[in-house]
Design a protein around this motif. Sequence first.
Motif, PDB file in Angstrom:
ATOM      1  N   UNK A  86      -4.843  11.311  19.097  1.00  0.00           N
ATOM      2  CA  UNK A  86      -5.881  12.106  19.126  1.00  0.00           C
ATOM      3  C   UNK A  86      -6.844  13.064  18.307  1.00  0.00           C
ATOM      4  N   UNK A  87      -6.783  12.712  17.386  1.00  0.00           N
ATOM      5  CA  UNK A  87      -7.552  13.234  16.398  1.00  0.00           C
ATOM      6  C   UNK A  87      -8.694  11.853  15.993  1.00  0.00           C
ATOM      7  N   UNK A  88      -7.936  10.821  16.524  1.00  0.00           N
ATOM      8  CA  UNK A  88      -9.011   9.146  15.627  1.00  0.00           C
ATOM      9  C   UNK A  88      -9.452   9.028  16.993  1.00  0.00           C
ATOM     10  N   UNK A  89      -8.795   8.810  17.958  1.00  0.00           N
ATOM     11  CA  UNK A  89      -8.907   8.058  19.150  1.00  0.00           C
ATOM     12  C   UNK A  89      -9.400   9.293  20.378  1.00  0.00           C
ATOM     13  N   UNK A  90      -9.215   9.703  20.192  1.00  0.00           N
ATOM     14  CA  UNK A  90      -9.884  10.734  21.504  1.00  0.00           C
ATOM     15  C   UNK A  90     -11.543  12.013  21.195  1.00  0.00           C
ATOM     16  N   UNK A  91     -10.770  12.261  19.738  1.00  0.00           N
ATOM     17  CA  UNK A  91     -11.813  14.427  19.931  1.00  0.00           C
ATOM     18  C   UNK A  91     -13.027  14.237  19.105  1.00  0.00           C
ATOM     19  N   UNK A  92     -12.277  12.482  18.280  1.00  0.00           N
ATOM     20  CA  UNK A  92     -13.787  11.775  17.009  1.00  0.00           C
ATOM     21  C   UNK A  92     -14.532  10.905  17.711  1.00  0.00           C
ATOM     22  N   UNK A  93     -14.170  10.336  18.884  1.00  0.00           N
ATOM     23  CA  UNK A  93     -14.905   9.817  19.399  1.00  0.00           C
ATOM     24  C   UNK A  93     -15.569   9.968  21.013  1.00  0.00           C
ATOM     25  N   UNK A 108       1.291  -1.700   0.022  1.00  0.00           N
ATOM     26  CA  UNK A 108       0.313   0.113   0.149  1.00  0.00           C
ATOM     27  C   UNK A 108       1.331   1.277   0.452  1.00  0.00           C
ATOM     28  N   UNK A 109       0.086   2.733  -0.820  1.00  0.00           N
ATOM     29  CA  UNK A 109       1.136   3.680  -0.096  1.00  0.00           C
ATOM     30  C   UNK A 109       0.790   3.629   0.739  1.00  0.00           C
ATOM     31  N   UNK A 110       2.238   4.464   1.234  1.00  0.00           N
ATOM     32  CA  UNK A 110       2.571   4.805   2.496  1.00  0.00           C
ATOM     33  C   UNK A 110       1.464   6.244   3.034  1.00  0.00           C
ATOM     34  N   UNK A 111       1.774   7.369   2.648  1.00  0.00           N
ATOM     35  CA  UNK A 111       0.966   8.684   2.317  1.00  0.00           C
ATOM     36  C   UNK A 111      -0.468   8.233   2.475  1.00  0.00           C
ATOM     37  N   UNK A 112      -1.222   8.431   3.479  1.00  0.00           N
ATOM     38  CA  UNK A 112      -2.329   8.339   3.382  1.00  0.00           C
ATOM     39  C   UNK A 112      -2.635   8.561   4.869  1.00  0.00           C
ATOM     40  N   UNK A 113      -4.390   9.326   5.345  1.00  0.00           N
ATOM     41  CA  UNK A 113      -4.932  10.533   5.803  1.00  0.00           C
ATOM     42  C   UNK A 113      -4.707  10.408   7.587  1.00  0.00           C
ATOM     43  N   UNK A 114      -3.931   8.898   8.299  1.00  0.00           N
ATOM     44  CA  UNK A 114      -2.818   9.613   9.250  1.00  0.00           C
ATOM     45  C   UNK A 114      -2.059  10.620   8.740  1.00  0.00           C
ATOM     46  N   UNK A 115      -1.316  11.175   9.478  1.00  0.00           N
ATOM     47  CA  UNK A 115       0.227  12.142   9.539  1.00  0.00           C
ATOM     48  C   UNK A 115       1.244  10.956   9.669  1.00  0.00           C
ATOM     49  N   UNK A 116       2.190  10.975   8.848  1.00  0.00           N
ATOM     50  CA  UNK A 116       2.695   9.856   8.302  1.00  0.00           C
ATOM     51  C   UNK A 116       4.158  10.386   9.470  1.00  0.00           C
ATOM     52  N   UNK A 117       4.911   9.094   9.849  1.00  0.00           N
ATOM     53  CA  UNK A 117       6.306   9.388   9.654  1.00  0.00           C
ATOM     54  C   UNK A 117       7.357  10.596  10.022  1.00  0.00           C
ATOM     55  N   UNK A 118       7.641  11.616  11.064  1.00  0.00           N
ATOM     56  CA  UNK A 118       9.004  12.666  10.489  1.00  0.00           C
ATOM     57  C   UNK A 118       7.361  14.579   9.795  1.00  0.00           C
ATOM     58  N   UNK A 151     -16.189  12.344  10.171  1.00  0.00           N
ATOM     59  CA  UNK A 151     -15.780  13.397   9.846  1.00  0.00           C
ATOM     60  C   UNK A 151     -14.678  14.631  10.655  1.00  0.00           C
ATOM     61  N   UNK A 152     -14.957  14.446  12.313  1.00  0.00           N
ATOM     62  CA  UNK A 152     -14.852  15.377  12.651  1.00  0.00           C
ATOM     63  C   UNK A 152     -13.108  14.803  13.433  1.00  0.00           C
ATOM     64  N   UNK A 153     -12.750  13.276  12.949  1.00  0.00           N
ATOM     65  CA  UNK A 153     -11.685  13.072  12.611  1.00  0.00           C
ATOM     66  C   UNK A 153     -11.127  13.831  11.763  1.00  0.00           C
ATOM     67  N   UNK A 154     -11.200  13.764  10.700  1.00  0.00           N
ATOM     68  CA  UNK A 154     -10.860  15.062   9.707  1.00  0.00           C
ATOM     69  C   UNK A 154     -10.582  15.947   9.643  1.00  0.00           C
ATOM     70  N   UNK A 155     -11.189  16.667  10.361  1.00  0.00           N
ATOM     71  CA  UNK A 155     -11.288  17.730  10.679  1.00  0.00           C
ATOM     72  C   UNK A 155     -10.630  18.297  11.390  1.00  0.00           C
ATOM     73  N   UNK A 156     -10.491  17.965  12.384  1.00  0.00           N
ATOM     74  CA  UNK A 156      -8.796  17.645  13.572  1.00  0.00           C
ATOM     75  C   UNK A 156      -8.163  17.812  12.881  1.00  0.00           C
ATOM     76  N   UNK A 157      -7.622  16.444  11.780  1.00  0.00           N
ATOM     77  CA  UNK A 157      -6.310  16.487  11.618  1.00  0.00           C
ATOM     78  C   UNK A 157      -6.461  17.448  10.136  1.00  0.00           C
ATOM     79  N   UNK A 158      -6.762  18.443   9.744  1.00  0.00           N
ATOM     80  CA  UNK A 158      -7.258  19.309   8.931  1.00  0.00           C
ATOM     81  C   UNK A 158      -6.671  20.654   9.645  1.00  0.00           C
ATOM     82  N   UNK A 159      -7.344  20.596  11.452  1.00  0.00           N
ATOM     83  CA  UNK A 159      -6.962  21.764  11.907  1.00  0.00           C
ATOM     84  C   UNK A 159      -5.455  21.192  12.528  1.00  0.00           C
ATOM     85  N   UNK A 160      -4.350  20.262  12.838  1.00  0.00           N
ATOM     86  CA  UNK A 160      -3.417  19.726  13.632  1.00  0.00           C
ATOM     87  C   UNK A 160      -2.224  19.853  12.679  1.00  0.00           C
TER      88      UNK A 160
END
Length: 245
Positions: free
Chosen positions: A142-149, A25-35, A179-188
């Motif tokens: 924070x985005x996927x496991x805290x604020x989104x939930x 799989x391509x490594x660049x996805x919505x999880x913010x990647x390493x570094x 949707x909130x998970x992606x909103x928070x990631x956009x903010x980050x």
Amino acid sequence: MNEEQLKRLSLSGLAAAVLLMLVPQDAFAMHIMEGFLPPVWALAWWLLFLPCLGYGLVCLRRIVAQDSHQKVLLALCGAFIFVLSALKMPSVTGSCSHPTGVGLAVILFGPGVVAILGAIVLLFQALLLAHGGLTTLGANGISMAVIGPVVGFAVWKLACRAGFRRDIAVFLCAMLADLVTYFVTSVQLGIAFPDPQSGVVGSLSKFMGIFCLTQIPIAVAEGLLTVMIYDQLTKRQLITTGDVR
């Protein structure tokens, strides 16, 4: 019999997870990647995530102490999060989007436990799938496991108190947590990489335009899938309406 059915469902989720590990799989996805995040922001998000992990451990121990049979259902929720959040779908500008899968665990166990399940999922995905990263695990957590939930749980409670049908409440919880998970990631990303001309606001609008809009159909699909899974669990009496938080 009920526990046996849960074990079969968990094994099915594990098998799907193994298959995902074997597929390149391509490594660049919505999880913010390493570094990808500047060190100061990576550290800041980790410091915010650590207390959530501590609270999640307390919740997890309490649930298991009350009923040890819940371990299998917890494993099923973890597998559900792992499989859905590893399904990377092409978005725009060469990036990807994916479901989060946290809605089911939020409904059954509350948002506290999801911090632990999400951290485990994000750790394995970073190590085995090059999906996300260790330095950015705090931000992704924070985005996927805290604020989104937390938002999904609030929506679930409000919908139930408002007298919504159970399937509609499940759908709204899963969809909006996504949707909130992606909103928070956009903010980050927006605050870490402000636009040279328009600043944080301009950068935020660009990231939201890329990810939040393309995520809407995925969030709707995730909501529908979560309704189906929840319905099957209740029909087979693996959970009852009294089991949900």
